[in-house]
Design an enzyme around this catalytic site. Structure first.
Site, mmCIF file in Angstrom:
data_model
loop_
_atom_site.group_PDB
_atom_site.id
_atom_site.type_symbol
_atom_site.label_atom_id
_atom_site.label_comp_id
_atom_site.label_asym_id
_atom_site.label_seq_id
_atom_site.Cartn_x
_atom_site.Cartn_y
_atom_site.Cartn_z
ATOM 1 N N PHE A 150 112.681 77.030 86.169
ATOM 2 C CA PHE A 150 114.016 77.651 86.168
ATOM 3 C C PHE A 150 113.974 79.152 86.482
ATOM 4 O O PHE A 150 114.973 79.837 86.314
ATOM 5 C CB PHE A 150 114.692 77.425 84.807
ATOM 6 C CG PHE A 150 114.964 75.973 84.512
ATOM 7 C CD1 PHE A 150 116.159 75.382 84.912
ATOM 8 C CD2 PHE A 150 114.025 75.183 83.856
ATOM 9 C CE1 PHE A 150 116.411 74.039 84.651
ATOM 10 C CE2 PHE A 150 114.269 73.845 83.587
ATOM 11 C CZ PHE A 150 115.468 73.262 83.988
ATOM 12 N N CYS A 258 117.093 78.089 96.737
ATOM 13 C CA CYS A 258 117.297 76.904 95.881
ATOM 14 C C CYS A 258 118.705 76.322 95.892
ATOM 15 O O CYS A 258 118.864 75.123 96.142
ATOM 16 C CB CYS A 258 116.894 77.234 94.449
ATOM 17 S SG CYS A 258 115.117 77.482 94.285
HETATM 18 N N1 LIG Z 1 111.743 79.964 94.597
HETATM 19 C C1 LIG Z 1 112.419 79.809 93.480
HETATM 20 O O1 LIG Z 1 113.119 80.706 93.022
HETATM 21 C C2 LIG Z 1 112.358 78.518 92.714
HETATM 22 C C3 LIG Z 1 112.838 78.444 91.408
HETATM 23 C C4 LIG Z 1 112.768 77.233 90.721
HETATM 24 C C5 LIG Z 1 112.255 76.106 91.345
HETATM 25 N N2 LIG Z 1 111.801 76.191 92.635
HETATM 26 C C6 LIG Z 1 111.239 75.003 93.260
HETATM 27 O O2 LIG Z 1 109.828 75.146 93.283
HETATM 28 C C7 LIG Z 1 109.278 74.574 94.492
HETATM 29 C C8 LIG Z 1 108.489 75.618 95.238
HETATM 30 O O3 LIG Z 1 109.354 76.624 95.654
HETATM 31 P P1 LIG Z 1 108.821 77.988 96.286
HETATM 32 O O4 LIG Z 1 110.015 78.832 96.540
HETATM 33 O O5 LIG Z 1 107.715 78.502 95.454
HETATM 34 O O6 LIG Z 1 108.227 77.424 97.662
HETATM 35 P P2 LIG Z 1 107.446 78.232 98.814
HETATM 36 O O7 LIG Z 1 107.947 77.668 100.076
HETATM 37 O O8 LIG Z 1 107.527 79.689 98.562
HETATM 38 O O9 LIG Z 1 105.922 77.798 98.611
HETATM 39 C C9 LIG Z 1 105.450 76.511 98.782
HETATM 40 C C10 LIG Z 1 103.959 76.594 99.056
HETATM 41 O O10 LIG Z 1 103.419 75.253 99.098
HETATM 42 C C11 LIG Z 1 102.391 75.234 100.065
HETATM 43 N N3 LIG Z 1 102.094 73.852 100.447
HETATM 44 C C12 LIG Z 1 102.836 73.007 101.209
HETATM 45 N N4 LIG Z 1 102.227 71.814 101.307
HETATM 46 C C13 LIG Z 1 101.068 71.902 100.607
HETATM 47 C C14 LIG Z 1 100.019 70.990 100.317
HETATM 48 N N5 LIG Z 1 100.052 69.751 100.774
HETATM 49 N N6 LIG Z 1 98.983 71.424 99.571
HETATM 50 C C15 LIG Z 1 98.953 72.683 99.075
HETATM 51 N N7 LIG Z 1 99.931 73.584 99.307
HETATM 52 C C16 LIG Z 1 100.976 73.192 100.058
HETATM 53 C C17 LIG Z 1 102.946 76.081 101.183
HETATM 54 O O11 LIG Z 1 101.926 76.512 102.061
HETATM 55 C C18 LIG Z 1 103.598 77.217 100.399
HETATM 56 O O12 LIG Z 1 102.700 78.282 100.193
HETATM 57 C C19 LIG Z 1 110.475 74.024 95.257
HETATM 58 O O13 LIG Z 1 110.649 72.671 94.958
HETATM 59 C C20 LIG Z 1 111.643 74.823 94.705
HETATM 60 O O14 LIG Z 1 112.868 74.134 94.788
HETATM 61 C C21 LIG Z 1 111.832 77.366 93.321
#
Ligand SMILES: NC(=O)c1ccc[n+]([C@@H]2O[C@H](COP(=O)([O-])OP(=O)(O)OC[C@H]3O[C@@H](n4cnc5c(N)ncnc54)[C@H](O)[C@@H]3O)[C@@H](O)[C@H]2O)c1
Length: 429
Positions: A150, A258
């Protein structure tokens, strides 16, 4: 506890650094070699206040390392947290390919009794599919959990250290006990629930907040028609304790990494279960259209954008981050560019061309607000970075008609009007 975090994006790096700071041995794993190289050198590949110091501190303490090797990371982990991206697919459902591919890659190296927890935002049913996939590739006993995140970008370190709640969706006492133990030091309420409830709770929270934004935007539209001021209206309704003053943001519509994708997923899911006309679908449609309706309206107010000098202040989707996913600027700049405006943009952290890979002859990102607004016919205040809100616009008024489009209702309209600007806010005249 030995923990691997798969995916070193916003959520992954923050979680890795915080879990390390709680005394765990953490490995961050990503398929992006360049990202891992930077992280190994103590460099965070994006801007998040306070994160780099924490990262370096934990690396130096020997608690946190990074790798691209599944074998190296998974074979020594009791807990594997999946934090890869779940963007929108073309049909607006959550694209689960990164989650599933990380599951396939980790399966051969699983330790006995390891827990796989999904922190990525995923729809109900995903954990079960993932467990099935992993089971096909390993003989060891392992467990699954949902551990929704969150945090908010821009205050992610604080949010992770001081969460409103920790949500653990699972079916086994062993999992609840281990994950309770991990989060105890955070001193936050820990909620145990079913896996589907944990996942729905995450979607519900984001969709509720997006709906709140959409609701107040719809009220702002009405205020615009009748001379009411949305900020005065918010002040009045906020005094009702059932409603509250917080989290009212009339503006160009919600954006970011998000809300748009999570509302889209819940709307798409609703369609598959015969609820196509429901609120989530309406919110999604209203929000997608909103910014364009406002741009058309703004355009009329200054008699077209062609050949006008326009400043766009704020490129990230909100202050304190360089994240531009679904940022209003990514719609405003192409719109203005296609209308023939001469655009200068400014942001303290985000870089338009680097993020969007879009280059326009008539757009230039500059380094100061002064440069951006020089000779501007129109100034768009798009993001409430403190330096943009506190800028002394009155001192920079030029001897020609100039309009400020205050897209976040951050300025005092009286002061702006006294300085001879035309002031256009959201839901206020
Ligand atoms: N960004 C936010 O504020 C936030 C807040 C709460 C929840 N979320 C959720 O968390 C998740 C991640 O969000 P984020 O913003 O950190 O994403 P992001 O896009 O910043 O990072 C995702 C990372 O995953 C890596 N990746 C992709 N496939 C991979 C694999 N097979 N093996 C290893 N690494 C791999 C990518 O290279 C990338 O570095 C999402 O589901 C998002 O909805 C995000």
């Amino acid at each position: 506890m030995h923990i691997t975090i798969i995916g070193t994006g916003f959520v992954g790096v923050v979680s890795a650094a915080i879990y390390a700071s709680l005394g765990n041995q953490v490995i961050g794993l990503d398929v992006d070699q360049e990202k891992i190289n930077k992280l190994k050198k103590g460099q965070v590949p994006f801007f998040e206040p306070g994160l780099e110091d924490l990262l370096i501190e934990q690396q130096q303490a020997g608690k946190l390392s990074f790798t691209t090797s599944y074998q190296e990371a998974i074979s020594q982990s009791e807990l594997i947290i999946i934090a890869v991206g779940t963007p929108s697919a073309p049909d607006e459902t959550a694209d689960l390919r990164y989650v599933m591919s990380s599951a396939e890659s980790l399966a051969p190296y699983l330790q006995k009794d390891a827990i796989i927890a999904i922190k990525s935002t995923v729809p109900p049913g995903t954990l079960e599919k993932l467990m099935e996939l992993v089971k096909q590739q390993t003989k060891v006993k392992f467990y699954g959990a949902s551990l929704p995140e969150f945090l908010r970008e821009g205050s992610a370190v604080h949010d992770t250290l001081h969460p409103d709640r920790i949500v653990i969706g699972a079916t086994d006492d062993f999992v609840f006990e281990k994950l309770d133990q991990l989060h105890q030091a955070l001193n936050a309420p820990i909620v145990h629930c079913g896996v589907a409830s944990a996942q729905m709770a995450k979607y519900t929270a984001n969709t509720y907040l997006a709906t709140r934004i959409t609701f107040i935007n719809e009220i702002a539209n009405l205020c615009q028609k009748n001379g009411a001021d949305i900020e005065e209206v918010i002040n009045v309704i906020g005094l009702d304790q059932r409603i509250g003053q917080h989290y009212w943001y009339p503006g160009l519509g919600y954006g970011g990494s998000c809300f748009p994708k999570d509302v889209k997923e819940l709307a798409a899911y609703s369609r598959t279960v015969g609820e196509e006309g429901n609120l989530m679908n309406k919110v999604n449609e209203i929000n997608k259209q909103r910014i364009f309706d406002l741009l058309i309206n703004f355009e009329k107010q200054i008699d077209g954008f062609a050949n006008k000098k326009v400043a766009v202040l704020g490129l990230s989707f909100k202050p304190n981050t360089d994240d531009m996913r679904e940022a209003p600027s990514t719609k405003i700049i192409p719109y203005l560019a296609n209308k023939g405006a001469d655009i200068k943009s400014f942001d303290p952290m985000a870089n338009y061309e680097q993020f969007t890979k879009e280059k326009y002859q008539n757009h230039q990102q500059v380094n100061t607000i002064e440069e951006a607004i020089k000779e501007a016919d129109a100034i768009f205040l798009v993001v409430e970075w403190p330096e943009i809100v506190q800028f002394p616009y009155a001192q920079y008024k030029e001897n020609k008609p100039q309009t400020i489009f205050d897209c976040r209702n951050q300025l005092n309209p009286e002061i702006i009007k006294q300085a001879n600007y035309q002031y256009v806010g959201i839901g206020r005249s």
